[in-house]
Design an enzyme around this catalytic site. Structure first.
Site, PDB file in Angstrom:
ATOM      1  N   HIS A   1      -9.355  10.541  -4.154  1.00 40.80           N
ATOM      2  CA  HIS A   1      -8.034  10.096  -4.622  1.00 40.80           C
ATOM      3  C   HIS A   1      -6.953  10.631  -3.681  1.00 40.80           C
ATOM      4  CE1 HIS A   1      -5.051   8.657  -7.408  1.00 40.80           C
ATOM      5  NE2 HIS A   1      -4.411   9.798  -7.237  1.00 40.80           N
TER       6      HIS A   1
ATOM      7  N   ASN B   1     -15.497  10.789  -6.634  1.00 40.73           N
ATOM      8  CA  ASN B   1     -14.385   9.886  -6.309  1.00 40.73           C
ATOM      9  C   ASN B   1     -13.459  10.567  -5.318  1.00 40.73           C
ATOM     10  OD1 ASN B   1     -12.533   7.663  -6.648  1.00 40.73           O
ATOM     11  ND2 ASN B   1     -11.300   8.963  -7.988  1.00 40.73           N
TER      12      ASN B   1
ATOM     13  N   GLY C   1     -11.725  -0.706   2.387  1.00 38.49           N
ATOM     14  CA  GLY C   1     -12.981  -0.059   2.757  1.00 38.49           C
ATOM     15  C   GLY C   1     -12.889   0.882   3.948  1.00 38.49           C
ATOM     16  N   SER C   2     -11.704   1.449   4.207  1.00 39.63           N
ATOM     17  CA  SER C   2     -11.641   2.387   5.337  1.00 39.63           C
ATOM     18  C   SER C   2     -12.465   3.648   5.027  1.00 39.63           C
ATOM     19  CB  SER C   2     -10.192   2.741   5.683  1.00 39.63           C
ATOM     20  OG  SER C   2      -9.614   3.507   4.668  1.00 39.63           O
ATOM     21  N   ASN C   3     -12.514   4.046   3.753  1.00 40.50           N
ATOM     22  CA  ASN C   3     -13.353   5.204   3.410  1.00 40.50           C
ATOM     23  C   ASN C   3     -14.838   4.863   3.493  1.00 40.50           C
ATOM     24  OD1 ASN C   3     -11.804   7.744   2.504  1.00 40.50           O
ATOM     25  ND2 ASN C   3     -10.629   6.044   1.645  1.00 40.50           N
TER      26      ASN C   3
ATOM     27  N   LYS D   1     -17.193  -4.430 -20.235  1.00 39.94           N
ATOM     28  CA  LYS D   1     -17.509  -3.460 -19.173  1.00 39.94           C
ATOM     29  C   LYS D   1     -18.979  -3.059 -19.261  1.00 39.94           C
ATOM     30  CE  LYS D   1     -14.369  -0.235 -18.301  1.00 39.94           C
ATOM     31  NZ  LYS D   1     -13.853  -0.062 -16.956  1.00 39.94           N
TER      32      LYS D   1
ATOM     33  N   MET E   1     -11.144   0.481  -7.874  1.00 47.02           N
ATOM     34  CA  MET E   1      -9.954   0.524  -8.728  1.00 47.02           C
ATOM     35  C   MET E   1     -10.251   0.101 -10.162  1.00 47.02           C
ATOM     36  SD  MET E   1      -7.871   1.943  -6.930  1.00 47.02           S
ATOM     37  CE  MET E   1      -7.002   2.159  -5.394  1.00 47.02           C
ATOM     38  N   ARG E   2     -11.208   0.766 -10.746  1.00 50.51           N
ATOM     39  CA  ARG E   2     -11.664   0.413 -12.078  1.00 50.51           C
ATOM     40  C   ARG E   2     -12.163   1.692 -12.749  1.00 50.51           C
ATOM     41  NH1 ARG E   2     -12.119  -4.399 -13.870  1.00 50.51           N
ATOM     42  NH2 ARG E   2     -11.351  -5.256 -11.927  1.00 50.51           N
TER      43      ARG E   2
HETATM   44  C1  GAR Z   1      -7.977   5.343  -0.824  1.00 51.17           C
HETATM   45  O1  GAR Z   1      -6.769   5.909  -0.374  1.00 51.17           O
HETATM   46  C2  GAR Z   1      -8.468   6.039  -2.080  1.00 51.17           C
HETATM   47  O2  GAR Z   1      -8.155   7.400  -2.099  1.00 51.17           O
HETATM   48  C3  GAR Z   1      -7.693   5.292  -3.138  1.00 51.17           C
HETATM   49  O3  GAR Z   1      -7.786   3.958  -2.730  1.00 51.17           O
HETATM   50  C4  GAR Z   1      -7.737   3.903  -1.309  1.00 51.17           C
HETATM   51  C5  GAR Z   1      -8.811   2.947  -0.824  1.00 51.17           C
HETATM   52  O4  GAR Z   1      -8.684   2.767   0.560  1.00 51.17           O
HETATM   53  N1  GAR Z   1      -8.260   5.510  -4.440  1.00 51.17           N
HETATM   54  C6  GAR Z   1      -7.516   5.650  -5.538  1.00 51.17           C
HETATM   55  O5  GAR Z   1      -6.303   5.525  -5.545  1.00 51.17           O
HETATM   56  C7  GAR Z   1      -8.294   5.959  -6.808  1.00 51.17           C
HETATM   57  N2  GAR Z   1      -7.415   6.141  -7.876  1.00 51.17           N
HETATM   58  P1  GAR Z   1      -9.883   2.155   1.416  1.00 51.17           P
HETATM   59  O6  GAR Z   1     -10.319   0.871   0.711  1.00 51.17           O
HETATM   60  O7  GAR Z   1      -9.281   1.868   2.749  1.00 51.17           O
HETATM   61  O8  GAR Z   1     -10.992   3.174   1.459  1.00 51.17           O
END
Ligand code: GAR
Length: 187
Positions: free
Chosen positions: A108, A106, A14-16, A64, A89-90
């Site tokens: 990425h 999203n 959850g850093s984002n 789903k 991640m789904r």
């Molecule tokens: C992030 O780097 C995001 O870009 C990636 O998961 C990480 C989650 O980090 N997403 C993907 O790879 C989507 N395919 P976070 O939980 O620290 O935000």
């Protein structure tokens, strides 16, 4: 004027999510975290920020479609009009995609269409590229596909490990995602 409401979907650290919460005025209010992993630390971050959480275990549902129907119920109850995927991640199914057409974005950790999937950072290192980066995009039915909104390049250094590259990629993510949200919500 009532504020536009949005939900963040996340599965892990959850850093984002935290960067979005701490970015100041986004032009919308985050009113819900949707999480598919009861052990994810993003849940603690939501509690810290007083954000309601809907946490579910996909294996407890028969399909789903079944759990996405429940998610939609929560989204409607909270008046959500935008969804920000932040490490969710789904693959989002057609049920949710139809209900929130054009309103799901999203982030990425690569310059899409390069290196989609779960391990975009590892794939870039393995491929030996000198540049990778971060992409924010609208989602469609594919894995990390859909129209690109913004990208930021991150240099790959010869001495980079997954840890050092991930740190710089995440720094770029934490700046790019809130700024894209602000731009979109201004429209
Ligand atoms: C992030 O780097 C995001 O870009 C990636 O998961 C990480 C989650 O980090 N997403 C993907 O790879 C989507 N395919 P976070 O939980 O620290 O935000």
């Amino acid at each position: 004027m009532t504020q536009v409401k949005a939900a963040v979907f996340a599965s892990g650290t959850g850093s984002n999510f935290q960067a979005i919460m701490e970015a100041g005025d986004l032009g919308c209010e985050i009113v819900l975290l949707v999480c598919d992993n009861p052990d994810a630390t993003v849940i603690d971050k939501a509690k810290y920020h007083d954000i309601p959480v809907f946490v579910f275990q996909p294996t407890n549902y028969e399909s789903k479609e079944a759990y996405e129907q429940v998610i939609i119920k929560y989204l409607i109850e909270a008046n959500v009009s935008w969804i920000f995927l932040a490490g969710y991640m789904r693959i989002v199914g057609s049920t949710l995609l139809k209900a929130y057409k054009g309103k799901v974005i999203n982030i990425h950790p690569s310059l899409l269409p390069q290196f989609p999937g779960k391990d975009g950072i590892e794939q870039a290192l393995e491929a030996g590229v000198t540049k990778t980066g971060v992409t924010v995009h609208y989602i469609d039915a594919g894995i990390d596909t859909g129209p690109i909104i913004a990208q930021e390049t991150v240099e790959v250094l010869p001495q980079d490990s997954i840890t050092t590259l991930k740190k710089r990629i995440q720094k770029a993510e934490h700046e790019l995602y809130p700024s894209v949200i602000k731009q979109l919500l201004k429209k």
